[in-house]
Scaffold this active site. Sequence first.
Site, PDB file in Angstrom:
ATOM      1  N   THR A 149       0.806  -1.222   0.000  1.00 15.99           N
ATOM      2  CA  THR A 149       0.000   0.000   0.000  1.00 15.99           C
ATOM      3  C   THR A 149       0.835   1.265   0.000  1.00 15.99           C
ATOM      4  OG1 THR A 149       0.030  -0.042   2.406  1.00 15.99           O
ATOM      5  CG2 THR A 149      -1.828  -1.118   1.329  1.00 15.99           C
ATOM      6  N   GLY A 166      -5.368   0.534   8.800  1.00 13.39           N
ATOM      7  CA  GLY A 166      -3.962   0.453   9.175  1.00 13.39           C
ATOM      8  C   GLY A 166      -3.306   1.815   9.319  1.00 13.39           C
ATOM      9  N   ILE A 215      -5.532  12.922   2.451  1.00 10.61           N
ATOM     10  CA  ILE A 215      -4.717  12.004   1.652  1.00 10.61           C
ATOM     11  C   ILE A 215      -3.247  12.250   2.010  1.00 10.61           C
ATOM     12  CG2 ILE A 215      -4.056  11.339  -0.678  1.00 10.61           C
ATOM     13  CD1 ILE A 215      -6.985  10.586   0.218  1.00 10.61           C
ATOM     14  N   ASN A 229      -0.316  10.545   0.991  1.00 11.62           N
ATOM     15  CA  ASN A 229       0.650  10.516  -0.111  1.00 11.62           C
ATOM     16  C   ASN A 229      -0.120  10.331  -1.412  1.00 11.62           C
ATOM     17  OD1 ASN A 229       2.699  10.114  -1.932  1.00 11.62           O
ATOM     18  ND2 ASN A 229       3.643   8.395  -0.837  1.00 11.62           N
ATOM     19  N   LYS A 274      -8.971   9.118   6.988  1.00 10.69           N
ATOM     20  CA  LYS A 274     -10.088   8.168   7.109  1.00 10.69           C
ATOM     21  C   LYS A 274      -9.676   6.758   6.706  1.00 10.69           C
ATOM     22  CE  LYS A 274     -14.232  11.057   6.623  1.00 10.69           C
ATOM     23  NZ  LYS A 274     -15.358  11.401   5.727  1.00 10.69           N
ATOM     24  N   GLY A 275      -8.816   6.643   5.720  1.00 14.41           N
ATOM     25  CA  GLY A 275      -8.420   5.306   5.240  1.00 14.41           C
ATOM     26  C   GLY A 275      -8.930   5.057   3.834  1.00 14.41           C
ATOM     27  N   GLU A 334      -9.949   0.186   0.937  1.00 13.44           N
ATOM     28  CA  GLU A 334     -10.973  -0.656   0.336  1.00 13.44           C
ATOM     29  C   GLU A 334     -12.032   0.079  -0.473  1.00 13.44           C
ATOM     30  OE1 GLU A 334     -11.485  -4.216   3.356  1.00 13.44           O
ATOM     31  OE2 GLU A 334     -10.585  -2.465   4.269  1.00 13.44           O
TER      32      GLU A 334
HETATM   33 MO1  MOS Z   1      -8.845  -6.199   4.347  1.00 15.32          MO
HETATM   34  S1  MOS Z   1     -10.207  -7.414   3.452  1.00 15.32           S
HETATM   35  O1  MOS Z   1      -9.634  -5.719   5.760  1.00 15.32           O
HETATM   36  O2  MOS Z   1      -7.422  -7.031   4.585  1.00 15.32           O
END
Ligand code: MOS
Length: 715
Positions: free
Chosen positions: A473, A514, A595, A597, A666-667, A670
């Site tokens: 990521t 994360g 954001i 990066n 926020k992340g 996904e």
């Molecule tokens: Mo993700 S599906 O929460 O690794």
Amino acid sequence: MSTATPGRTPVQGAVGTAHTRVEGREKVTGAARYAGEIPFAGLAHGWLVLSTVTRGRIRSLDTDRVLGMPGVLAVLHHGNAPRLETDYIGFLGGPPDPTAAVFQNDRVPHSGWPVALVVAETPEQAREAAESLTVSYDEEPHDVTLDPGHPDAYPAPGHMPAETEKGDLEARLAASAVVVDERYTTPEEHHSMMEPHAATALWDGGRLEVVDSNQGATWVRAELAKMFSLDESAVRVRSEHVGGGFGSKGLRAHQVSAVMAATVLQRPVRVVLTRRQMFTLGGYRSPTAQRVRLGADADGTLRALEHRSLNQTSRVYEFVEPGAAVARVMYDADAHRTANHVVRLDVPSPTFMRAPGEAPGSFAIEAALDELAERCGLDPIELRLRNEPEAGPVSGQPFSSRNLAACFREGARRFGWADRDPRPGTRRDGRWLLGTGTAAASFPAGAGPSTALLTAEADGSFTVRIAAADIGTGARTALTLIAADALEVAPERVRVRIGDSDFGPAMIAGGSMGTRSWAWAITAAAADLRERLTLGTGIPPEGITVRSDTTAALRALTQKERHSFGAQFAEVAVDTATGEVRVRRMLGIFAAGRIVNPLTARNQLVGGMIWGLSMALHEEAVRDRSTGALYGPDLAGYHVATHADVADIEADWIDDPDPDDPVGIKGIGEIGIVGAAAAVANAVWHATGVRHRALPIRPDRVLTAPVAGGGAADA
Ligand code: MOS
């Protein structure tokens, strides 16, 4: 951008500026070592033997012959393997999937179940012996078919309530001017990350060391400690570089069997899953059978909403793919009902896979919204804007922020939506029918407790140590920028070390949480360290180290609906003579917090959108009813989108800092996939006039679909 706050020296902020990966050079030169290629003296190699039957019991294993083969050191199976503890609540709050607790009994609950580990001096010897091992079974009949009306289906909660309900659904549907009642299906899908699961286990001075590829070093440490009845301090898990995870890289058969063999042989043992083994032991996204019922006024105002989703799980583990959950956030109605059900079949255990629940759920609900827009004679964006809820439709809680409308406005402007002729099947480019589609996206914005260690080194540099995972990521780079800003120094002075359980408990790379979780801990540690440094006592040779823990700060957060949002757009070309669908353009505009990066963020979001394209058109693992196994479980038989399938895909974002996060994050892990498949499917309808409610939209489905205006294509 500046991070200046009153009373501080303004510095140029690193967060928000584009940075290539700090470990990029190592990766492209091959200097970065992955778990399966780190050398160890005296390394032995384990090869898993998987069941060839789908349900039954192991009658016998012919180990004698195999033990005489060249280089073979041991054969572990249910008759001789160490006993494991499996009756515990794991790191993620539930019991472990017994699929990882290998060789504990003679039962075979699905095809591809691990029945033995052959350990030898070389991988080739281990493989040769593993493939020669004769295992006999007492077979039993199996059931591997996800039937929407399966009598054994039951409501299952997973990480959220199984069912929610308010209002009188049937009455509201009956009173609605416009009704949509459709069924949608999505197939079994696999993570298929580039780097297979791999682990090396060894005992070193009374301590168990596991070098692994995973999404959380302290997660895997906690599970291994529990299973092997060890103190957590007696286990160290390292996972420095990870070639993709997508939800699949937690505790699995390879780590556990490697630890067993290292314990029995008192030698380092490595176990790597083959690509084919990943299809039964790595988890997968369950197929779903969904039903959406919508009732609306003639102006599109929703009065009734029902979303039901059914997924399969294994006999040994209950995993819920909560497809109905996205409706609990996105759309309100006077009568509102959602339900996630599961059915236990003789299949491998499914698991988290990028946007579990939201990915298949958004396909159904966002396609149904498109059908409602069509029946109301409304623009699909206008329909969504008319149904923007004031508060959480189910929770009643306020949204911390909800910038969905802004995403649609910006996306529509950039995509050229205003020029769209809403009539389907009217645009042509030679043999191609053209269409455009849109869909909304959302994903929860959460954070998990984490600890970070931050050291001011005597040479003026700083070292961050946190058990974060960079699964491709760019997390390591993002955390470098975050630490630099928090310390008000240049990123070049910050070194970030991750992927080591000795750094203390930390959130996993999962749930899109994360980077936000780790950034929170690093920011807190930096504030503490700056305070210590202003005391001006000088830095001793060993440096000054502080430790943070965000458990209390996260507990103090008020309950709100916290989510990222987005608007997905797609343009497709459909050749009705060959059934081929090409995606010519995709655009995603996201409101996904600050954001960190832009370079790696764009990569994440575009990657998610490509997953959506792939889900819409290509991906499908097909199970053979008679054998209970998959057809072609490899990257030849399982088709994922390649470069040639991806033309013009762009992701961008609007300003949307999270009001309650120290960095505004926020992340973004996904949300890129959410709604993307629906946007493609809606565009296929616009091109052809045919609704495809079963994914993927394969050429044969396009070819056998009724002609434009003829209704459903559920083949
Ligand atoms: Mo993700 S599906 O929460 O690794």
